[in-house]
Design an enzyme around this catalytic site. Structure first.
Site, mmCIF file in Angstrom:
data_model
loop_
_atom_site.group_PDB
_atom_site.id
_atom_site.type_symbol
_atom_site.label_atom_id
_atom_site.label_comp_id
_atom_site.label_asym_id
_atom_site.label_seq_id
_atom_site.Cartn_x
_atom_site.Cartn_y
_atom_site.Cartn_z
ATOM 1 N N ASP A 198 0.543 -1.168 -0.064
ATOM 2 C CA ASP A 198 -0.007 0.144 -0.030
ATOM 3 C C ASP A 198 0.809 1.249 -0.151
ATOM 4 O O ASP A 198 0.735 2.012 0.774
ATOM 5 C CB ASP A 198 -0.826 -0.126 1.366
ATOM 6 C CG ASP A 198 -1.916 -1.199 1.372
ATOM 7 O OD1 ASP A 198 -3.026 -1.405 1.015
ATOM 8 O OD2 ASP A 198 -1.274 -2.411 1.900
ATOM 9 N N ASP A 207 -1.758 -2.985 -3.816
ATOM 10 C CA ASP A 207 -1.895 -1.432 -3.701
ATOM 11 C C ASP A 207 -0.880 -0.783 -4.159
ATOM 12 O O ASP A 207 -0.368 0.025 -3.394
ATOM 13 C CB ASP A 207 -2.627 -1.271 -2.646
ATOM 14 C CG ASP A 207 -4.448 -1.507 -2.415
ATOM 15 O OD1 ASP A 207 -4.854 -1.857 -3.658
ATOM 16 O OD2 ASP A 207 -5.047 -1.007 -1.617
ATOM 17 N N TYR A 221 -1.637 4.360 -6.219
ATOM 18 C CA TYR A 221 -2.860 5.027 -5.771
ATOM 19 C C TYR A 221 -3.278 6.116 -6.746
ATOM 20 O O TYR A 221 -2.412 6.599 -7.522
ATOM 21 C CB TYR A 221 -2.647 5.368 -4.380
ATOM 22 C CG TYR A 221 -2.779 4.424 -3.203
ATOM 23 C CD1 TYR A 221 -3.843 4.060 -2.761
ATOM 24 C CD2 TYR A 221 -1.582 3.850 -3.031
ATOM 25 C CE1 TYR A 221 -4.348 3.257 -1.944
ATOM 26 C CE2 TYR A 221 -1.588 2.768 -1.878
ATOM 27 C CZ TYR A 221 -3.120 2.542 -1.441
ATOM 28 O OH TYR A 221 -3.340 1.496 -0.520
ATOM 29 N N ASN A 243 -6.702 -4.075 -4.773
ATOM 30 C CA ASN A 243 -7.908 -3.673 -5.248
ATOM 31 C C ASN A 243 -7.725 -2.343 -5.869
ATOM 32 O O ASN A 243 -8.491 -1.925 -6.666
ATOM 33 C CB ASN A 243 -8.828 -3.514 -4.163
ATOM 34 C CG ASN A 243 -8.657 -2.697 -2.982
ATOM 35 O OD1 ASN A 243 -7.659 -2.962 -2.267
ATOM 36 N ND2 ASN A 243 -9.196 -1.791 -2.416
ATOM 37 N N HIS A 266 -3.035 -9.633 -1.031
ATOM 38 C CA HIS A 266 -3.280 -8.373 -0.753
ATOM 39 C C HIS A 266 -4.097 -8.263 0.731
ATOM 40 O O HIS A 266 -3.899 -7.478 1.459
ATOM 41 C CB HIS A 266 -3.854 -7.668 -1.944
ATOM 42 C CG HIS A 266 -4.153 -5.955 -1.315
ATOM 43 N ND1 HIS A 266 -3.107 -5.287 -1.242
ATOM 44 C CD2 HIS A 266 -5.141 -5.345 -1.277
ATOM 45 C CE1 HIS A 266 -3.802 -4.169 -0.598
ATOM 46 N NE2 HIS A 266 -5.073 -4.129 -0.847
ATOM 47 N N HIS A 268 -10.228 -2.773 7.725
ATOM 48 C CA HIS A 268 -10.959 -3.786 7.015
ATOM 49 C C HIS A 268 -11.587 -4.968 7.740
ATOM 50 O O HIS A 268 -12.398 -5.514 7.358
ATOM 51 C CB HIS A 268 -10.306 -4.052 5.805
ATOM 52 C CG HIS A 268 -10.179 -2.890 4.661
ATOM 53 N ND1 HIS A 268 -11.075 -2.254 3.902
ATOM 54 C CD2 HIS A 268 -8.931 -2.217 4.229
ATOM 55 C CE1 HIS A 268 -10.649 -1.452 3.219
ATOM 56 N NE2 HIS A 268 -9.380 -1.281 3.436
ATOM 57 N N HIS A 311 -3.324 -4.136 2.509
ATOM 58 C CA HIS A 311 -4.823 -3.777 2.588
ATOM 59 C C HIS A 311 -5.185 -2.870 3.811
ATOM 60 O O HIS A 311 -5.671 -1.783 3.452
ATOM 61 C CB HIS A 311 -5.835 -5.051 2.501
ATOM 62 C CG HIS A 311 -7.040 -4.634 2.083
ATOM 63 N ND1 HIS A 311 -7.510 -3.692 0.971
ATOM 64 C CD2 HIS A 311 -8.400 -4.865 2.555
ATOM 65 C CE1 HIS A 311 -8.767 -3.483 0.848
ATOM 66 N NE2 HIS A 311 -9.432 -4.224 1.714
ATOM 67 N N ASP A 312 -4.955 -3.406 5.024
ATOM 68 C CA ASP A 312 -5.199 -2.608 5.905
ATOM 69 C C ASP A 312 -3.818 -1.664 6.272
ATOM 70 O O ASP A 312 -2.657 -2.317 6.274
ATOM 71 C CB ASP A 312 -5.322 -3.309 7.338
ATOM 72 C CG ASP A 312 -6.852 -3.476 7.556
ATOM 73 O OD1 ASP A 312 -7.724 -2.635 7.039
ATOM 74 O OD2 ASP A 312 -7.503 -4.442 8.047
ATOM 75 N N HIS A 313 -4.044 -0.440 6.336
ATOM 76 C CA HIS A 313 -2.701 0.501 6.438
ATOM 77 C C HIS A 313 -1.841 0.499 7.893
ATOM 78 O O HIS A 313 -2.301 1.540 8.536
ATOM 79 C CB HIS A 313 -3.222 1.825 5.793
ATOM 80 C CG HIS A 313 -3.644 1.883 4.468
ATOM 81 N ND1 HIS A 313 -3.789 3.044 3.845
ATOM 82 C CD2 HIS A 313 -3.602 0.986 3.597
ATOM 83 C CE1 HIS A 313 -4.180 2.837 2.504
ATOM 84 N NE2 HIS A 313 -4.397 1.480 2.359
#
Length: 325
Positions: A44, A77, A80, A115, A208, A217, A243-245
Protein backbone atom coordinates in the site's frame (compact mmCIF):
# COMPACT_ATOMS: atom_id res chain seq x y z
CA UNK A 1 22.07 1.35 -15.25
CA UNK A 2 24.09 0.33 -12.20
CA UNK A 3 21.31 -1.60 -10.52
CA UNK A 4 20.97 -3.85 -13.58
CA UNK A 5 24.47 -5.18 -12.90
CA UNK A 6 23.63 -5.71 -9.25
CA UNK A 7 20.46 -7.49 -10.26
CA UNK A 8 22.28 -9.88 -12.56
CA UNK A 9 25.00 -10.54 -10.00
CA UNK A 10 22.68 -11.04 -7.05
CA UNK A 11 19.77 -12.93 -8.51
CA UNK A 12 19.46 -16.17 -10.40
CA UNK A 13 16.09 -15.62 -11.90
CA UNK A 14 14.10 -17.61 -14.40
CA UNK A 15 10.43 -18.07 -15.17
CA UNK A 16 8.55 -20.97 -16.59
CA UNK A 17 5.10 -22.49 -16.41
CA UNK A 18 4.95 -25.16 -13.76
CA UNK A 19 5.07 -28.64 -15.22
CA UNK A 20 3.02 -30.20 -12.42
CA UNK A 21 -0.75 -30.13 -12.23
CA UNK A 22 -0.61 -26.63 -10.78
CA UNK A 23 -0.78 -23.80 -13.27
CA UNK A 24 0.89 -21.17 -11.12
CA UNK A 25 3.81 -19.60 -12.99
CA UNK A 26 6.95 -20.55 -11.10
CA UNK A 27 10.03 -18.45 -10.42
CA UNK A 28 13.31 -19.44 -8.79
CA UNK A 29 15.41 -17.17 -6.61
CA UNK A 30 18.86 -17.97 -5.26
CA UNK A 31 19.73 -17.79 -1.56
CA UNK A 32 22.94 -16.87 0.24
CA UNK A 33 25.83 -19.32 0.42
CA UNK A 34 24.73 -20.46 3.88
CA UNK A 35 21.20 -21.12 2.64
CA UNK A 36 19.67 -18.15 4.43
CA UNK A 37 17.34 -15.55 2.99
CA UNK A 38 16.62 -11.92 3.91
CA UNK A 39 13.55 -10.05 2.64
CA UNK A 40 11.73 -6.76 3.06
CA UNK A 41 7.93 -6.65 2.82
CA UNK A 42 5.92 -3.52 2.06
CA UNK A 43 2.39 -2.81 0.92
CA UNK A 44 0.00 0.00 0.00
CA UNK A 45 2.75 2.40 -1.00
CA UNK A 46 2.46 4.04 -4.45
CA UNK A 47 1.76 7.73 -3.78
CA UNK A 48 4.61 9.48 -5.64
CA UNK A 49 6.52 9.90 -2.38
CA UNK A 50 3.67 11.48 -0.42
CA UNK A 51 2.28 10.44 2.96
CA UNK A 52 5.80 9.57 4.12
CA UNK A 53 6.35 7.06 1.32
CA UNK A 54 9.78 8.58 0.65
CA UNK A 55 10.71 8.44 4.34
CA UNK A 56 9.72 4.78 4.55
CA UNK A 57 11.79 4.11 1.42
CA UNK A 58 14.87 5.70 3.02
CA UNK A 59 14.59 3.45 6.06
CA UNK A 60 13.98 0.43 3.89
CA UNK A 61 17.25 1.20 2.15
CA UNK A 62 19.07 1.41 5.46
CA UNK A 63 17.64 -1.82 6.87
CA UNK A 64 18.02 -3.51 3.50
CA UNK A 65 21.74 -2.79 3.51
CA UNK A 66 22.11 -3.96 7.10
CA UNK A 67 20.39 -7.27 6.34
CA UNK A 68 21.89 -7.66 2.85
CA UNK A 69 18.44 -8.45 1.51
CA UNK A 70 17.83 -10.85 -1.35
CA UNK A 71 14.56 -9.38 -2.64
CA UNK A 72 11.51 -7.28 -1.76
CA UNK A 73 7.87 -8.38 -1.60
CA UNK A 74 5.03 -5.97 -2.32
CA UNK A 75 1.65 -6.99 -0.89
CA UNK A 76 -0.33 -4.90 -3.39
CA UNK A 77 -2.04 -1.54 -3.85
CA UNK A 78 1.09 -0.58 -5.70
CA UNK A 79 -0.26 2.61 -7.31
CA UNK A 80 -2.88 4.97 -5.86
CA UNK A 81 -5.62 5.85 -6.11
CA UNK A 82 -6.66 3.99 -9.22
CA UNK A 83 -3.71 1.86 -10.34
CA UNK A 84 -1.89 2.68 -13.56
CA UNK A 85 -3.55 4.21 -16.62
CA UNK A 86 -1.43 2.07 -18.91
CA UNK A 87 2.09 0.83 -19.57
CA UNK A 88 3.31 4.37 -20.26
CA UNK A 89 1.82 5.94 -17.14
CA UNK A 90 4.55 8.11 -15.54
CA UNK A 91 3.19 7.10 -12.13
CA UNK A 92 5.20 3.86 -12.42
CA UNK A 93 8.49 5.71 -12.24
CA UNK A 94 7.18 8.50 -10.01
CA UNK A 95 5.95 6.05 -7.37
CA UNK A 96 8.44 3.20 -7.79
CA UNK A 97 11.67 3.82 -9.70
CA UNK A 98 12.25 7.34 -8.39
CA UNK A 99 11.37 6.49 -4.79
CA UNK A 100 13.14 3.23 -3.97
CA UNK A 101 16.57 4.41 -5.06
CA UNK A 102 18.79 2.99 -2.28
CA UNK A 103 21.49 0.64 -3.45
CA UNK A 104 20.20 -2.17 -1.23
CA UNK A 105 16.75 -1.98 -2.86
CA UNK A 106 18.07 -2.61 -6.37
CA UNK A 107 16.99 -6.22 -6.09
CA UNK A 108 14.05 -8.12 -7.53
CA UNK A 109 10.62 -6.94 -6.39
CA UNK A 110 7.88 -9.58 -6.40
CA UNK A 111 4.42 -8.01 -6.37
CA UNK A 112 0.75 -8.90 -6.35
CA UNK A 113 -2.20 -6.74 -7.33
CA UNK A 114 -4.39 -4.97 -4.78
CA UNK A 115 -7.93 -3.69 -5.13
CA UNK A 116 -6.71 -0.18 -6.01
CA UNK A 117 -4.55 -1.67 -8.77
CA UNK A 118 -7.65 -3.29 -10.23
CA UNK A 119 -9.33 0.13 -10.42
CA UNK A 120 -6.89 1.07 -13.17
CA UNK A 121 -5.28 -0.90 -15.98
CA UNK A 122 -4.49 -4.04 -14.01
CA UNK A 123 -3.02 -5.77 -17.06
CA UNK A 124 -0.45 -2.98 -17.42
CA UNK A 125 1.22 -3.95 -14.15
CA UNK A 126 1.70 -7.47 -15.50
CA UNK A 127 3.30 -6.25 -18.74
CA UNK A 128 6.96 -7.01 -19.59
CA UNK A 129 7.15 -3.41 -20.81
CA UNK A 130 7.42 -2.29 -17.19
CA UNK A 131 10.39 -4.62 -16.73
CA UNK A 132 12.05 -2.86 -19.66
CA UNK A 133 11.59 0.40 -17.76
CA UNK A 134 12.77 -1.02 -14.43
CA UNK A 135 14.12 -4.58 -14.32
CA UNK A 136 13.34 -4.94 -10.63
CA UNK A 137 9.61 -5.10 -11.28
CA UNK A 138 7.80 -8.42 -11.46
CA UNK A 139 4.06 -8.58 -10.90
CA UNK A 140 1.76 -11.53 -11.59
CA UNK A 141 -1.77 -12.36 -10.51
CA UNK A 142 -0.81 -15.61 -8.74
CA UNK A 143 2.54 -17.39 -8.81
CA UNK A 144 5.02 -19.55 -6.92
CA UNK A 145 8.45 -18.32 -5.86
CA UNK A 146 10.91 -21.08 -4.97
CA UNK A 147 13.76 -19.87 -2.77
CA UNK A 148 15.01 -23.33 -1.78
CA UNK A 149 14.38 -23.50 1.98
CA UNK A 150 11.28 -21.31 1.64
CA UNK A 151 8.53 -21.24 -0.95
CA UNK A 152 6.27 -18.24 -1.40
CA UNK A 153 2.77 -18.68 -2.81
CA UNK A 154 1.46 -15.38 -4.17
CA UNK A 155 -2.33 -15.27 -4.53
CA UNK A 156 -4.55 -12.79 -6.36
CA UNK A 157 -7.09 -12.10 -3.61
CA UNK A 158 -9.05 -9.14 -5.05
CA UNK A 159 -11.44 -11.26 -7.17
CA UNK A 160 -12.45 -13.18 -4.01
CA UNK A 161 -14.13 -10.11 -2.47
CA UNK A 162 -17.84 -10.00 -3.29
CA UNK A 163 -18.35 -6.26 -2.72
CA UNK A 164 -16.01 -5.24 -5.56
CA UNK A 165 -18.45 -6.73 -8.05
CA UNK A 166 -21.43 -4.73 -6.78
CA UNK A 167 -20.15 -1.35 -5.57
CA UNK A 168 -21.27 1.43 -7.96
CA UNK A 169 -18.63 4.04 -7.12
CA UNK A 170 -15.63 2.21 -8.61
CA UNK A 171 -14.92 0.44 -11.87
CA UNK A 172 -12.61 -2.57 -11.84
CA UNK A 173 -10.53 -4.10 -14.61
CA UNK A 174 -11.78 -7.70 -14.63
CA UNK A 175 -10.09 -8.70 -17.88
CA UNK A 176 -8.83 -12.31 -17.70
CA UNK A 177 -10.72 -12.81 -14.43
CA UNK A 178 -14.24 -13.49 -15.68
CA UNK A 179 -16.03 -15.81 -15.30
CA UNK A 180 -15.23 -15.14 -11.68
CA UNK A 181 -16.20 -18.48 -10.13
CA UNK A 182 -14.06 -20.37 -12.62
CA UNK A 183 -11.11 -18.05 -11.94
CA UNK A 184 -11.36 -18.42 -8.15
CA UNK A 185 -11.78 -22.19 -8.37
CA UNK A 186 -8.65 -22.40 -10.52
CA UNK A 187 -6.63 -20.34 -8.03
CA UNK A 188 -7.71 -22.50 -5.10
CA UNK A 189 -6.99 -25.71 -7.00
CA UNK A 190 -3.54 -24.51 -8.04
CA UNK A 191 -2.75 -23.25 -4.54
CA UNK A 192 -3.77 -26.54 -2.96
CA UNK A 193 -1.75 -28.54 -5.48
CA UNK A 194 1.33 -26.34 -5.11
CA UNK A 195 1.22 -26.52 -1.31
CA UNK A 196 0.69 -30.29 -1.35
CA UNK A 197 3.66 -30.82 -3.68
CA UNK A 198 5.94 -28.44 -1.80
CA UNK A 199 8.92 -29.92 0.04
CA UNK A 200 10.14 -26.56 1.38
CA UNK A 201 10.80 -26.19 5.10
CA UNK A 202 8.95 -22.87 5.17
CA UNK A 203 5.65 -22.26 3.38
CA UNK A 204 4.61 -18.61 3.08
CA UNK A 205 1.46 -17.37 1.37
CA UNK A 206 1.21 -13.76 0.18
CA UNK A 207 -1.98 -11.93 -0.74
CA UNK A 208 -3.24 -8.37 -0.67
CA UNK A 209 -6.23 -8.89 1.59
CA UNK A 210 -5.96 -9.94 5.22
CA UNK A 211 -7.35 -13.22 6.44
CA UNK A 212 -7.16 -11.96 10.02
CA UNK A 213 -6.87 -8.26 10.83
CA UNK A 214 -7.53 -5.91 13.73
CA UNK A 215 -7.47 -2.91 11.37
CA UNK A 216 -10.01 -0.93 9.36
CA UNK A 217 -11.10 -3.68 6.95
CA UNK A 218 -10.92 -6.51 9.46
CA UNK A 219 -11.07 -10.17 8.47
CA UNK A 220 -11.79 -10.99 4.83
CA UNK A 221 -14.72 -13.37 5.14
CA UNK A 222 -14.33 -14.80 1.64
CA UNK A 223 -10.73 -15.83 2.40
CA UNK A 224 -11.70 -17.26 5.78
CA UNK A 225 -14.20 -19.49 4.06
CA UNK A 226 -12.41 -20.44 0.85
CA UNK A 227 -8.66 -20.15 1.40
CA UNK A 228 -7.89 -20.58 5.09
CA UNK A 229 -8.87 -24.29 5.24
CA UNK A 230 -6.30 -25.01 2.53
CA UNK A 231 -3.57 -23.14 4.43
CA UNK A 232 -4.31 -25.06 7.62
CA UNK A 233 -4.33 -28.47 5.98
CA UNK A 234 -0.93 -27.86 4.38
CA UNK A 235 0.78 -26.37 7.44
CA UNK A 236 1.48 -22.89 6.10
CA UNK A 237 3.79 -20.95 8.41
CA UNK A 238 3.00 -17.32 7.52
CA UNK A 239 0.26 -15.48 5.68
CA UNK A 240 1.44 -12.00 4.65
CA UNK A 241 -0.81 -9.23 3.38
CA UNK A 242 -1.40 -5.50 3.02
CA UNK A 243 -4.79 -3.78 2.52
CA UNK A 244 -5.10 -2.47 6.06
CA UNK A 245 -2.73 0.50 6.35
CA UNK A 246 -0.95 -0.69 9.45
CA UNK A 247 1.60 -3.16 10.78
CA UNK A 248 0.18 -6.19 12.51
CA UNK A 249 0.95 -9.63 13.91
CA UNK A 250 -1.86 -12.02 14.81
CA UNK A 251 -1.32 -15.64 15.87
CA UNK A 252 -3.74 -18.36 14.87
CA UNK A 253 -5.34 -19.98 17.92
CA UNK A 254 -5.92 -23.30 16.17
CA UNK A 255 -2.95 -23.70 13.80
CA UNK A 256 0.73 -22.69 13.46
CA UNK A 257 -0.14 -19.85 11.02
CA UNK A 258 1.12 -16.37 11.87
CA UNK A 259 -0.83 -13.57 10.17
CA UNK A 260 1.46 -10.66 9.24
CA UNK A 261 0.15 -7.36 7.86
CA UNK A 262 2.55 -4.97 6.15
CA UNK A 263 0.34 -2.35 4.51
CA UNK A 264 1.90 0.81 5.89
CA UNK A 265 4.08 1.88 2.97
CA UNK A 266 2.57 5.38 2.75
CA UNK A 267 -0.78 6.61 4.02
CA UNK A 268 -1.65 5.19 7.44
CA UNK A 269 -4.97 5.17 9.28
CA UNK A 270 -4.34 6.45 12.80
CA UNK A 271 -6.73 5.07 15.38
CA UNK A 272 -8.80 3.16 12.84
CA UNK A 273 -9.25 -0.12 14.67
CA UNK A 274 -11.93 -2.73 14.14
CA UNK A 275 -13.02 -5.12 16.87
CA UNK A 276 -11.79 -5.78 20.38
CA UNK A 277 -8.21 -6.77 21.01
CA UNK A 278 -7.81 -10.39 22.03
CA UNK A 279 -5.09 -12.90 22.88
CA UNK A 280 -4.43 -13.61 19.21
CA UNK A 281 -3.36 -10.01 18.50
CA UNK A 282 0.34 -9.88 19.36
CA UNK A 283 1.14 -6.51 17.78
CA UNK A 284 -0.68 -3.62 16.14
CA UNK A 285 0.77 -0.31 14.94
CA UNK A 286 -1.27 2.34 13.13
CA UNK A 287 1.60 4.32 11.57
CA UNK A 288 3.80 3.96 8.49
CA UNK A 289 6.48 1.31 8.22
CA UNK A 290 7.51 -2.04 6.78
CA UNK A 291 8.61 -5.54 7.72
CA UNK A 292 11.68 -7.75 7.35
CA UNK A 293 12.00 -11.51 7.34
CA UNK A 294 15.20 -13.48 7.86
CA UNK A 295 14.89 -17.18 7.13
CA UNK A 296 17.38 -19.97 7.85
CA UNK A 297 16.94 -23.73 7.75
CA UNK A 298 15.35 -24.04 11.19
CA UNK A 299 14.73 -20.44 12.26
CA UNK A 300 12.86 -17.39 11.03
CA UNK A 301 12.76 -13.89 12.45
CA UNK A 302 10.23 -11.20 11.55
CA UNK A 303 10.76 -7.57 12.54
CA UNK A 304 8.38 -4.62 12.09
CA UNK A 305 9.88 -1.13 11.62
CA UNK A 306 8.34 2.32 11.81
CA UNK A 307 8.93 5.31 9.51
CA UNK A 308 12.12 6.12 11.46
CA UNK A 309 13.53 2.65 11.00
CA UNK A 310 13.04 1.78 14.68
CA UNK A 311 12.22 -1.81 15.55
CA UNK A 312 8.69 -2.07 16.98
CA UNK A 313 8.01 -5.79 17.26
CA UNK A 314 9.99 -8.98 16.77
CA UNK A 315 8.78 -12.53 16.18
CA UNK A 316 11.04 -15.57 16.25
CA UNK A 317 9.90 -18.97 15.02
CA UNK A 318 11.91 -22.19 15.25
CA UNK A 319 11.36 -25.57 13.64
CA UNK A 320 12.50 -28.97 14.80
CA UNK A 321 13.11 -30.70 11.49
CA UNK A 322 13.28 -34.07 13.22
CA UNK A 323 9.89 -33.79 14.89
CA UNK A 324 8.06 -34.88 11.75
CA UNK A 325 10.31 -37.87 10.99
Amino acid sequence: MAFHCLLLAGVIFCAFLATSIADFPKFDHSVKDDGSLSILVIGDWGRKGCYNQSHVAIQMGRIGEKLNIDFVISTGDNFYDNGLKGINDPAFEESFTNIYTARSLQKQWYSVLGNHDYRGDAVAQLSPVLRDIDQRWLCRRSFLLDAETAEFFFVDTTPFVDSYFTEPEHKYDWRDVLPRNTYISSILKDLETSLRESTATWKIVVGHHAIRSFGHHGDTQELLKKMLPILKIHNVDFYMNGHDHCLEHISSLDSPIQYLTSGAGSKAWRGDIKGDKNDAVKFYYDGQGFMSIEIAQTNAEIVFYDVFGESLHRLKVSKDLYSSI
